[in-house]
Structure formats: C-alpha cells, structure tokens
Write a protein that holds these residues in place. Structure first.
Motif, PDB file in Angstrom:
ATOM      1  N   VAL A  52       6.925   6.425   1.515  1.00 30.09           N
ATOM      2  CA  VAL A  52       8.001   7.017   0.664  1.00 30.09           C
ATOM      3  C   VAL A  52       8.192   8.518   1.436  1.00 30.09           C
ATOM      4  O   VAL A  52       7.333   9.359   0.957  1.00 30.09           O
ATOM      5  N   ALA A  53       9.330   8.873   1.815  1.00 27.03           N
ATOM      6  CA  ALA A  53       9.400  10.132   2.455  1.00 27.03           C
ATOM      7  C   ALA A  53      10.837  10.754   2.036  1.00 27.03           C
ATOM      8  O   ALA A  53      11.776  10.252   2.028  1.00 27.03           O
ATOM      9  N   GLY A  59       9.737  18.925   3.058  1.00 26.74           N
ATOM     10  CA  GLY A  59       9.982  17.621   2.289  1.00 26.74           C
ATOM     11  C   GLY A  59       8.492  17.095   2.099  1.00 26.74           C
ATOM     12  O   GLY A  59       7.506  17.823   2.517  1.00 26.74           O
ATOM     13  N   THR A  60       8.351  15.818   1.774  1.00 30.37           N
ATOM     14  CA  THR A  60       7.048  15.421   1.328  1.00 30.37           C
ATOM     15  C   THR A  60       7.054  13.927   1.862  1.00 30.37           C
ATOM     16  O   THR A  60       7.994  13.088   1.703  1.00 30.37           O
ATOM     17  N   ILE A  61       5.815  13.656   2.220  1.00 30.79           N
ATOM     18  CA  ILE A  61       5.387  12.205   2.574  1.00 30.79           C
ATOM     19  C   ILE A  61       4.363  11.582   1.413  1.00 30.79           C
ATOM     20  O   ILE A  61       3.392  12.029   1.351  1.00 30.79           O
ATOM     21  N   GLN A  62       4.905  10.529   0.777  1.00 36.05           N
ATOM     22  CA  GLN A  62       3.931   9.822  -0.236  1.00 36.05           C
ATOM     23  C   GLN A  62       3.421   8.495   0.503  1.00 36.05           C
ATOM     24  O   GLN A  62       4.376   7.872   0.825  1.00 36.05           O
ATOM     25  N   ILE A  63       2.110   8.288   0.246  1.00 33.07           N
ATOM     26  CA  ILE A  63       1.545   7.180   0.802  1.00 33.07           C
ATOM     27  C   ILE A  63       1.018   6.323  -0.414  1.00 33.07           C
ATOM     28  O   ILE A  63       0.105   6.982  -0.904  1.00 33.07           O
ATOM     29  N   PHE A  64       1.412   5.202  -0.757  1.00 37.22           N
ATOM     30  CA  PHE A  64       0.905   4.267  -1.901  1.00 37.22           C
ATOM     31  C   PHE A  64       0.090   3.009  -1.344  1.00 37.22           C
ATOM     32  O   PHE A  64       0.659   2.413  -0.197  1.00 37.22           O
ATOM     33  N   LYS A  68      -2.219   9.449  -0.995  1.00 28.83           N
ATOM     34  CA  LYS A  68      -2.097  10.594  -0.124  1.00 28.83           C
ATOM     35  C   LYS A  68      -0.731  11.115  -0.193  1.00 28.83           C
ATOM     36  O   LYS A  68       0.542  10.632  -0.196  1.00 28.83           O
ATOM     37  N   THR A  69      -0.610  12.441  -0.106  1.00 25.59           N
ATOM     38  CA  THR A  69       0.623  13.287   0.009  1.00 25.59           C
ATOM     39  C   THR A  69       0.584  14.068   1.208  1.00 25.59           C
ATOM     40  O   THR A  69      -0.260  15.106   1.457  1.00 25.59           O
ATOM     41  N   ASP A 100      -5.987  12.040  -0.930  1.00 28.78           N
ATOM     42  CA  ASP A 100      -5.882  13.400  -1.218  1.00 28.78           C
ATOM     43  C   ASP A 100      -7.500  13.937  -1.697  1.00 28.78           C
ATOM     44  O   ASP A 100      -7.826  15.124  -1.789  1.00 28.78           O
ATOM     45  N   ALA A 101      -8.368  12.934  -2.091  1.00 29.82           N
ATOM     46  CA  ALA A 101      -9.647  13.392  -2.580  1.00 29.82           C
ATOM     47  C   ALA A 101     -10.750  13.519  -1.198  1.00 29.82           C
ATOM     48  O   ALA A 101     -11.760  13.750  -1.475  1.00 29.82           O
TER      49      ALA A 101
END
Length: 232
Positions: A175-176, A128-133, A141-142, A162-163
């Motif tokens: 959001v996961a 799965g993935t975790i997205q941070i807004f 961030k992912t 992410d950078a």
C-alpha cells in the motif's frame, strides 16, 4: 437421433453401393442417401408413413445446421486466438498491471531474498510512504518515498521487518501513498511492470515481466504510461 432401419428387401450390394461405412458416424450426405434408398426400396403394399418421412427430413436439417454451427464456432475460436496473440505482441514495450502483492522467497542458502517492485505515480510526488502487510494484514515494514517525478519508479525491499528481522516467505501486500506538489494525498499504483517479450507455448500466451514469463491471463490491465488518460 433416431433413424428408421432400412427395409429388409435391400440386399448387401445396395448398402455397399451407398459408399457408407456402417461403423462410422453418419454425416448429412449419408443420412440423405439412406433416406432416398429407403424410399426406393419401400414395400409398395406398405409405403413409408408421410409423418415418418417428415421426421427424418427434419432430423437431416437439424444435422446439417449443427455441422454448420460447429464450423462457424471453430472459425470463431480460431479468430479469437489470433486476435489474442496479436494483442499480446502489440503489448511489448507497454506496462502490465498485475496484482497488489509481492512474493518473498528464500535463496539456496535459506536466506530471504530482496524484492524489487514498481510504483506508478500519476503526478509528481513531494514525499510518501510504502506500507507492507503480511497475509494476516499485519504491518511489517514501512518505507519512505522521497521526492520524485510522475511515472513508474522501482523500489527495493530487503526482506527485513521494521524490527530488523527477516520476514517469513510468502505473499505480502503493498500500500503506497504520496503527497503531490499541491499537498493532496494520492495512491501510488503498485504492480505495474514493463512487458519485455511474448511467447506462445502449448496454446497459451506468456509475457516476460521482470525477467520471468507469466501467464497472459494473470494481467489485469495493459497501459502505456506515456499516453495521457483522457478521462482524468
């Protein structure tokens, strides 16, 4: 509430004998004594009007009803408070769902502090993935979700984008999503933390979550992850 003035034929001793403090708020018993005394000292040539007596009696009944209602409301509020306290204490050891945001802060040296948060998986996860807004709904961030079992698991974000740059202090949305063993994509529930303790202070209830006390009213839901949901 209007009251009729006692007849001038009453002397000071008569009022004193009523045991009423003229500077205090009239209670129902005081009001009744005044009404009886008024009738007792009324002028025989000009008796008190029947309608006026009925009006005063009605006012007396309303006053008594209001006092009884206030007493019931006080008892009801006390009962609600006790029930709320009991609910808070019984929640110790269970999990509380807060919101879908985490707060990023700086330490004393001005460095961004890592943030630990929990995700609740209703089923086993293959990946799965975790997205941070950020607060402008921009993806910063992912993170990757490795294979894991159902239940609540902790994840740590170092506060870097992410950078590889430190993000700004503030609130960030999580959001996961994950894939179960059947290949179905599901949402992981964010913001669930174990309730460690409860305290009562200044008529408010606080629960200890993740090492800090927060207002009980900020909790959206309390649940026990070991109990199966019958609706599912």
């Amino acid at each position: 509430m209007q009251t009729t003035t006692i007849s001038s034929s009453m002397d000071a001793n008569s009022v004193k004998n009523l045991g009423v403090n003229p500077d205090s708020i009239l209670q129902k018993d005081d009001f009744l004594k005044l009404l009886i005394t008024q009738l007792e000292y009324q002028d025989p040539t000009q008796p008190t009007d029947t309608e006026e007596i009925l009006n005063q009696t009605s006012q007396l009944a309303s006053l008594e009803a209001q006092q009884n209602t206030n007493k019931v409301l006080e008892e009801l509020a006390k009962s609600f408070s006790q029930n709320k306290n009991f609910s808070a204490v019984s929640a110790i050891g269970k999990y509380a769902k807060l919101d879908t945001k985490i707060e990023v802060k700086k330490d004393d040296k001005g460095n961004i502090q890592p943030v630990t948060f929990n995700l609740n998986f209703d089923e086993d996860a293959k990946s799965g993935t975790i997205q941070i807004f950020d607060d402008k709904n921009r993806l910063v961030k992912t993170m990757k979700i490795d294979q894991t079992t159902k239940g609540i698991h902790s994840y740590k974000w170092d506060g870097l984008s992410d950078a590889g740059e430190s993000v700004q202090p503030g609130e960030y949305k999580i959001v996961a999503k994950y894939i179960n063993p059947d290949g179905v994509t599901l949402d992981a529930d964010f913001g669930s933390y174990k309730i460690e303790a409860v305290k009562f202070e200044d008529s408010k209830t606080y629960v200890k979550i993740n090492g800090s006390f927060i207002d009980f009213s900020k909790i959206q839901e309390i649940f026990d992850p070991t109990v199966e949901d019958n609706d599912s």
